[in-house]
Every structure is written in C-alpha cells, then in structure tokens.
Design a protein around this motif. Structure first.
Motif, PDB file in Angstrom:
ATOM      1  N   TRP A 358       0.852  -1.199   0.000  1.00  0.00           N
ATOM      2  CA  TRP A 358       0.000   0.000   0.000  1.00  0.00           C
ATOM      3  C   TRP A 358       0.884   1.245   0.000  1.00  0.00           C
ATOM      4  O   TRP A 358       1.826   1.361   0.792  1.00  0.00           O
ATOM      5  CB  TRP A 358      -0.915   0.010   1.224  1.00  0.00           C
ATOM      6  N   SER A 360      -0.252   4.276   0.667  1.00  0.00           N
ATOM      7  CA  SER A 360      -0.732   5.182   1.713  1.00  0.00           C
ATOM      8  C   SER A 360      -1.089   4.387   2.960  1.00  0.00           C
ATOM      9  O   SER A 360      -1.983   3.533   2.926  1.00  0.00           O
ATOM     10  CB  SER A 360      -1.964   5.959   1.233  1.00  0.00           C
ATOM     11  N   ARG A 363      -4.746   5.146   4.048  1.00  0.00           N
ATOM     12  CA  ARG A 363      -5.784   4.391   3.337  1.00  0.00           C
ATOM     13  C   ARG A 363      -5.834   2.946   3.854  1.00  0.00           C
ATOM     14  O   ARG A 363      -6.914   2.355   3.959  1.00  0.00           O
ATOM     15  CB  ARG A 363      -5.539   4.429   1.828  1.00  0.00           C
ATOM     16  N   ASP A 405      -5.725   3.601  -3.819  1.00  0.00           N
ATOM     17  CA  ASP A 405      -4.320   3.263  -3.597  1.00  0.00           C
ATOM     18  C   ASP A 405      -3.705   2.612  -4.836  1.00  0.00           C
ATOM     19  O   ASP A 405      -2.567   2.916  -5.205  1.00  0.00           O
ATOM     20  CB  ASP A 405      -4.193   2.328  -2.392  1.00  0.00           C
ATOM     21  N   ALA A 408      -3.039   5.303  -7.309  1.00  0.00           N
ATOM     22  CA  ALA A 408      -1.814   6.039  -6.960  1.00  0.00           C
ATOM     23  C   ALA A 408      -0.576   5.258  -7.382  1.00  0.00           C
ATOM     24  O   ALA A 408       0.402   5.841  -7.874  1.00  0.00           O
ATOM     25  CB  ALA A 408      -1.797   6.313  -5.459  1.00  0.00           C
TER      26      ALA A 408
END
Length: 424
Positions: A358, A360, A363, A405, A408
C-alpha cells in the motif's frame, strides 16, 4: 547456585514469546468455542423438535430428491431452488443419504471446503506460512461463514472457488482460475466480477478456460431439456420478485442496494402495504454508483493498460485486484445475502499479507477499520431486526480506498516509466 528468576521476569520473557498471530488465534479460539456451543445447542433443539427442515439446506435437498425422481428439481412450492440445473446432479447424489444424514454430509463437506480454501489462499507467494492457522481460525469464527455452515448454504464451496481464482491469478495458473470462475456460475451474482476482472486483466488462457468450463457445466445441465432451464428461470424470477417486495429480506442482505432500498422505503413513510415504494429510486441510485465506478475504473485500465499487463506477473498486485473483485461482488450486487459476504475473509487476508504494497498507510488503516466493521456487523442480521446491515456500505468504502491506492500506484509507475524513457 544463582537466584531463580522472579515471577515478573518470567512473565516478561513469556510476553515476548507471543506474537500478534498468537493473540489473534487465542481470541479466535475463545470466540469459536462460544459460537460452537451456541449453535450445537440450537442444532440439537431443532433436531429434537423436528425443525431441522427450516434451514436453507432443504431447498437443495428437495431439489436433489425431485431430480432423482425424474423431475426438473424446481417443483417444490415452498422450498424454491434457484441454482442452475448443472448443480442438480451433485445435490441428487448427496440427497441419497436422507434428510438428516445428507445435511450432516453437506456440513462436513463445507468444513473441508473452508480448510482447503484457506490452504490454497495461503500458498500464494508473499503470504507468510504463519497465516494458515491464523486465518483458518478467523475463517471459522467469522459470523457469515458460521451462518452459512449452520444453514447448509453452498458458501464454503464458493469460498474455495474464489481461493482457486485468487491462487490462479497470482501464480499464472489461468486455466485453473478460469475453471474455478466458471464453477462460480453456480451462483451467477458471485461469478460476475470474477469474470469481468479476469477478462480484463488476465491472458487468453483464462478467458478460454472460463468459457470452456461454463460450456461443460451447461452440458451437465442438459441444455436440450429446455423445460428444466425454463423452470430455473421461472424460479429465479419468483425468488427475485419475492425478495424485492419483502422488506424483511433487505436487512438480511449485505449490499449497497439493500441499504438504499430499505432507507428509501423508510423515507416514503415505511408503508407496510406498499413495499415497492422507493424501488425505482434505489435502482437508479445504485446503477448510477456502479456506472460511475465503472467509468473511472475503465479510464484507469485503458490509460495504463501496459502497466496492468506487467502486474500480471506480480502476485501482490494480482491479489489486490482479486480483493477488489470480491469487494465489488459484495457491495455492488443487487441480491446477495449475509452468508455469502464470507468471501471477504480472503480480502482481509490479502489486506494484512500485502500491507507493505500500500502506498498510503492512512488508506490502509481506513480499509482495516472497514474490515473490522464488517466482521463486527455481520451478526447484525440476528440482532437488529428493523435496520439494514452496514456491510454493503463498509465494503464499498473499502473498495474505494483500495482502488484509490492502486490508482496512486499506477500513477507512480507511469511516471517512473516516463522518466526512464526520457533518460538522464
């Protein structure tokens, strides 16, 4: 002779022998013992008072019995069966054991399917070996799965098929994943997103295997016996109509549509004689959300298709995309009852196993809170009788966090690819 260690020192040392898995396992065992005792008492009470046949399993039992008698399997007036005809030969075989024994066989097969499912899922590259026992205990202590076993539902088999799909996508075994996805068509709502995601992100081997597998299943269902398929579609229509106009059904479903359906009906004043109130608005709103998510997802897929093709060979990315498909299966379906949300056991395992992927941490924590909320609210169906379950909304929130995510990550890898092309 030196001094013996004090009790405090011994406890201090013992503390460091336990890790998070041990704590989770102990809590799961304690919860599981309580649940097993509760349902054992419930089962024995049903058995002694001849109420066992109230359970969902007897839809399957009577379908198999009718099929063995040369009928279509869809004739029972009260125990309507709504799975495709290719499921009937298996049910006919099990129903030979009689009503009580066949239920116990069904229960035992369900337990074996759960064990096999967790075993398959934890064999994916990147999933620590310690996850098997932890997630096996968590799976059996998950309320939705326990409800499924208790009722005699096919959910454990669907969980195994999703595990095989997950394993196939992560290991490149697309033929196995394709066949597993085809078998999920035993309950079409559970297969829809497995097919959509598989056809978009997996190679032709998956697509061909899925199509051939489905064709083989249709042959098992004897497509030349048109009356059987007509009976299946009529039963499907009856059940859908029954649940659509029975507000009681919506609190038992774990979808976003179920929440919208109930809340909009209540917004119309909760008219008991008019259960169709709010139906049109709920459908439009649910379809608008599905369409919006599909457009955004499609945009990212076609814009970064090359990166998605590279992700085929990365187990952590394929696992997360499979988790996305399972979250969509629960949250974006129109008809999915509380026991089938047990497939999110696999999404939770993926969330923990690939935490480092991940981009973030915020998140990830948000998704974790959604997972905890889903686990805690699954028993809602037997506690709160007048309100819809929040599972659909929580699963959708988790889906959005996961998708953000991954988007991103796509953007980050696209920038890296561009900078490498430009050179120093």
């Amino acid at each position: 002779m030196g001094r013996q260690p004090t009790l405090i020192l011994m406890l201090f040392r013992l503390q460091f022998r336990f890790n998070r898995h041990d704590i989770v396992r102990i809590l799961a065992i304690i919860w599981l013992i309580g649940v097993v005792v509760f349902f054992s008492i419930f089962y024995l009470n049903d058995l002694n008072s001849n109420r066992l046949e109230r359970r969902d399993y007897y839809c399957f039992y009577y379908a198999g019995l009718l099929y063995r008698q040369g009928q279509s399997g869809y004739e029972h007036p009260e125990r309507l069966f709504a799975n495709p005809p290719f499921v009937l030969p298996l049910l006919a075989l099990i129903s030979n054991a009689g009503p009580t024994r066949s239920y116990l066989i069904f229960f035992a097969l369900g337990v074996l399917c759960v064990i096999a499912s967790i075993r398959v899922a934890t064999r994916i590259q990147g999933v620590p070996k310690s996850f098997f026992l932890t997630w096996l205990l968590l799976a059996f202590s998950t309320p939705s799965l326990f409800f499924a076993l208790h009722l005699g539902q096919l959910t454990p088999a669907y969980l195994l098929l999703w595990s095989l799909t997950l394993w196939g996508w992560c290991t490149g075994s697309d033929r196995i994943a394709g066949i597993a996805s085809a078998c999920l068509s035993a309950k079409p709502p559970l297969a829809l997103f497995a097919w959509i995601f598989g056809f978009l992100i997996r190679p032709w081997r998956f697509r061909i295997s899925a199509i051939i597998g489905l064709f083989a299943l249709v042959l098992i269902g004897k497509p030349w016996q048109i009356e059987n398929w007509e009976a299946f579609f009529k039963a499907l229509e009856k059940i859908a109509n029954k649940h659509e106009h029975k507000i009681e059904s919506w609190r038992k479903q774990h979808t976003l549509y179920a929440i919208l359906r109930t809340l909009l009906w209540k917004a119309h004043g909760s008219p008991i004689q008019e259960p169709e109130q709010g139906l049109f608005e709920a459908r439009v709103l649910a379809l608008a959300i599905i369409l919006a998510l599909s457009i955004v997802g499609g945009f990212f897929f076609f814009r970064h298709r090359k990166i998605f093709l590279e992700w085929r060979h990365r187990p952590e990315r394929m696992a997360r995309l499979c988790s996305l498909a399972m979250l969509a299966t629960v949250s974006l379906n129109f008809y999915l009852f509380y026991y089938d949300s047990a497939i999110l056991i696999l999404s939770a395992m993926i969330l923990f196993a690939f935490r480092s992927d991940w981009i973030s941490l915020g998140r990830w924590w948000g998704a974790l809170l959604c997972a905890i909320g889903i686990a805690l609210s699954q028993p809602w169906v037997v506690i709160f009788l007048n309100f819809p379950s929040p599972v659909g909304a929580l699963a959708l929130t988790w889906l959005v966090l996961e998708a953000q995510d991954l988007a991103a990550l796509l953007h980050k890898e696209a920038l890296m690819a561009t900078s490498q092309k430009l050179g120093p």
